[in-house]
Design an enzyme around this catalytic site. Structure first.
Site, short mmCIF file in Angstrom:
data_model
loop_
_atom_site.label_atom_id
_atom_site.label_comp_id
_atom_site.label_asym_id
_atom_site.label_seq_id
_atom_site.Cartn_x
_atom_site.Cartn_y
_atom_site.Cartn_z
N CYS A 1 -24.48 -52.96 -92.38
CA CYS A 1 -24.37 -51.63 -93.22
C CYS A 1 -23.48 -51.57 -93.90
O CYS A 1 -21.93 -51.22 -93.20
CB CYS A 1 -24.48 -50.26 -92.00
SG CYS A 1 -23.72 -48.64 -92.09
N CYS B 1 -21.30 -48.18 -92.83
CA CYS B 1 -20.73 -47.16 -91.82
C CYS B 1 -20.87 -48.39 -90.46
O CYS B 1 -20.36 -49.71 -90.96
CB CYS B 1 -20.78 -46.25 -91.69
SG CYS B 1 -22.37 -45.31 -91.01
N SER B 2 -21.55 -48.67 -90.13
CA SER B 2 -22.08 -48.86 -89.02
C SER B 2 -23.51 -48.60 -88.19
O SER B 2 -23.71 -49.59 -87.19
CB SER B 2 -20.92 -49.43 -87.92
OG SER B 2 -20.49 -47.87 -87.44
N CYS B 3 -24.23 -48.53 -88.82
CA CYS B 3 -25.96 -48.26 -88.06
C CYS B 3 -26.73 -49.59 -88.08
O CYS B 3 -26.37 -50.29 -88.60
CB CYS B 3 -26.90 -47.41 -89.61
SG CYS B 3 -25.95 -45.99 -90.08
FE FE Z 1 -23.65 -46.91 -91.26
#
Ligand code: FE
Length: 209
Positions: free
Chosen positions: A111, A114-116
């Protein structure tokens, strides 16, 4: 529960574990004070993602796809629906897409924003997945990152595809079934499937290793 996501702001990155912990505490206190969450709910959520939801669930899905061609088709067509058949699903897994590794294509997920990450099948993301270094470099130099950071050599003849997840679509990888696993049960096969293989920064284990 509504679909919400708390992600670090790219401009204000906490510097240390302590700062992150302090920030989490503050957020938790605020949510409880405003009546949005209860302490019990916070504890329960932490417990679920620490002990119950993790890559062992994704591994189960992969092993089924390796042994059941019709399920594999359904998984590639609609991953969230296929996982629901195995009663796997929930928060951050509403719209999952599974991409399949082949002899000519290796898939990796990231991602960049961010951190999906597909929580229901992989649990919570590892720290490096959230780090700016991985998020920026895997897109530009996937072959080098896989080799240098993960010890994964993808032959030049194999195309690397990097899939950028978002809060709407969360990708994960169906790795190739290792050779010499014809005699293994679905459960034994699941034991070969690692988290990193489903992120696309590793390969499944070989039997006996
Ligand atoms: Fe994300």
């Amino acid at each position: 529960m509504t679909r919400t996501e708390i992600t670090p702001s790219p401009t204000v990155t906490p510097r240390s574990e302590e700062q992150i912990a302090a920030r989490v505490k503050a957020l938790e206190a605020m949510l409880i004070e405003k009546g949005i969450m209860t302490t019990d709910a916070v504890d329960r959520l932490a417990e679920i993602y620490e002990n119950e939801v993790g890559p062992q669930l994704g591994a189960k899905v992969v092993a089924k796809a390796w042994t059941d061609p019709a399920f594999r088709e359904r998984l590639l067509a609609d991953a969230s629906a296929a996982c629901a058949e195995l009663e796997i699903g929930g928060l951050q897994g509403e719209d999952m897409v599974v991409v399949e590794n082949t002899d000519t294509v290796h898939n990796t997920i990231v991602c960049t924003l961010c951190s999906c990450y597909p929580w229901p099948v992989l649990g919570l993301p590892p720290n490096w997945y959230k780090a700016p270094a991985y998020r920026s470099r895997i897109v530009r130099q996937p072959r080098a990152v896989l080799r240098e950071d993960f010890g994964l050599d993808v032959p030049d003849s194999v195309e690397i595809r990097v899939w950028d997840s978002s809060s709407e679509l969360r990708y994960w990888v169906l790795p190739q079934r290792p050779a010499d696993t014809e005699g293994l049960s679905e459960e034994e096969l699941a034991g070969l499937v690692t988290r990193d293989a489903m992120i696309g920064v590793g390969q499944p284990l070989h039997p006996g290793r």
